[in-house]
Design an enzyme around this catalytic site. Sequence first.
Site, short mmCIF file in Angstrom:
data_model
loop_
_atom_site.label_atom_id
_atom_site.label_comp_id
_atom_site.label_asym_id
_atom_site.label_seq_id
_atom_site.Cartn_x
_atom_site.Cartn_y
_atom_site.Cartn_z
N GLU A 151 -26.44 -38.88 85.04
CA GLU A 151 -26.19 -37.56 85.62
C GLU A 151 -27.06 -37.24 86.84
OE1 GLU A 151 -26.50 -34.42 82.76
OE2 GLU A 151 -26.40 -32.87 84.31
N ASP A 154 -18.08 -33.99 85.29
CA ASP A 154 -19.42 -33.69 84.81
C ASP A 154 -19.25 -32.81 83.58
OD1 ASP A 154 -22.00 -32.85 84.34
OD2 ASP A 154 -22.24 -31.79 86.26
N ALA A 155 -19.46 -33.41 82.41
CA ALA A 155 -19.26 -32.68 81.16
C ALA A 155 -20.59 -32.08 80.73
CB ALA A 155 -18.68 -33.61 80.10
N GLY A 156 -20.83 -30.83 81.09
CA GLY A 156 -22.12 -30.16 80.84
C GLY A 156 -22.13 -29.36 79.54
N SER A 204 -23.59 -23.85 88.28
CA SER A 204 -22.57 -22.79 88.13
C SER A 204 -23.18 -21.41 87.93
CB SER A 204 -21.65 -23.10 86.95
OG SER A 204 -21.20 -24.43 87.00
P1 ADP Z 1 -23.94 -27.11 82.50
O1 ADP Z 1 -23.75 -28.38 83.29
O2 ADP Z 1 -25.19 -27.08 81.68
O3 ADP Z 1 -22.72 -26.68 81.75
P2 ADP Z 1 -23.42 -25.34 84.78
O4 ADP Z 1 -23.99 -25.76 86.09
O5 ADP Z 1 -21.97 -25.53 84.59
O6 ADP Z 1 -24.26 -26.00 83.61
O7 ADP Z 1 -23.81 -23.81 84.58
C1 ADP Z 1 -23.56 -23.10 83.38
C2 ADP Z 1 -23.85 -21.62 83.63
O8 ADP Z 1 -22.94 -21.13 84.63
C3 ADP Z 1 -23.65 -20.72 82.44
O9 ADP Z 1 -24.80 -20.67 81.63
C4 ADP Z 1 -23.32 -19.38 83.09
O10 ADP Z 1 -24.51 -18.69 83.41
C5 ADP Z 1 -22.65 -19.77 84.40
N1 ADP Z 1 -21.17 -19.64 84.41
C6 ADP Z 1 -20.42 -19.60 85.55
N2 ADP Z 1 -19.12 -19.46 85.28
C7 ADP Z 1 -19.00 -19.40 83.93
C8 ADP Z 1 -17.90 -19.25 83.04
N3 ADP Z 1 -16.64 -19.11 83.48
N4 ADP Z 1 -18.16 -19.26 81.72
C9 ADP Z 1 -19.41 -19.39 81.27
N5 ADP Z 1 -20.49 -19.52 82.04
C10 ADP Z 1 -20.32 -19.53 83.38
#
Ligand code: ADP
Length: 268
Positions: A71, A6-8, A227
């Site tokens: 997605e 999953d490339a977010g 995340s």
């Molecule tokens: P996306 O699919 O949009 O990339 P994620 O579900 O991966 O979204 O969530 C991204 C968010 O997770 C970031 O905005 C931040 O708040 C948090 N986060 C958790 N771990 C990290 C990390 N190591 N570096 C940056 N952000 C992180």
Amino acid sequence: TKIGIDAGGTLLKIAYVENDALYYRSFRSRDIDRAASWLTDHFENPAICVTGGKSHALAEKLNVPAKTVLEFDATTQGMTYLADQLNHPLGNDFLFVNVGTGTSIHYVHDGKQERVGGSGVGGGTLLGIGFLATDMQDYEKIIQAASEGNRENVDLKVKDIFDGSVPPISGDLTASNFGKTEILVEQPPSDPDILASIIGLVGEVIVTISSQLAVQYDADTIVYIGSSFRSNPLLQQIIEKYTRMIGKTPLFLENGEYSGAVGALLAT
Ligand code: ADP
């Protein structure tokens, strides 16, 4: 090897199966080249399926063909699988809230998802406003500092307004995020206080929208993934408390941030 990715917008999440076990790995999306080399170096003859906004950017960097999937559907499949594995089936009817860089809210009925709402307020908001307010950029450091902060120095609660008299709603509710202006002016809050309050703002906006949608769609369970919950119990607590307050059941899925990657893996 089967690999789902999953490339977010912020993080690139990878799920793969080796010797019948499921493994996870993530990279910053800005390190997409590093992620592509890791994939190339680590796996012989991989079957890869990619999802997420940066799918094509990643697929172009791989030296093997990669399938792509939608997605939202991948996320639904992945979280359903993860919940089943945890012996916590999600049932026929639920709302899920993906708190990533931004926030996306979906209603799932009979295994089909519909995107019913969202907000630009999400994990990216914490990083962005957090940086503007404190100059800090490292996620883990920001979260750690926030855990030592005190929102009482920044946020105005209902009981602060109803000074001495009985308020018509719980005095413990936030009346105004960042609203303790007079006190802020007199005594600037610490960086941890500001960061804790940003998490409060993000969590309260998300839980307000989500719970209203859960009422509208008559869903009892709200599953929170993304995340943004990583190492961030404060965000989880805020969302948990307010979700319960409106009589809905919050569920924080273990490894839920890998739902999209697992869904892609299942589609290889
Ligand atoms: P996306 O699919 O949009 O990339 P994620 O579900 O991966 O979204 O969530 C991204 C968010 O997770 C970031 O905005 C931040 O708040 C948090 N986060 C958790 N771990 C990290 C990390 N190591 N570096 C940056 N952000 C992180």
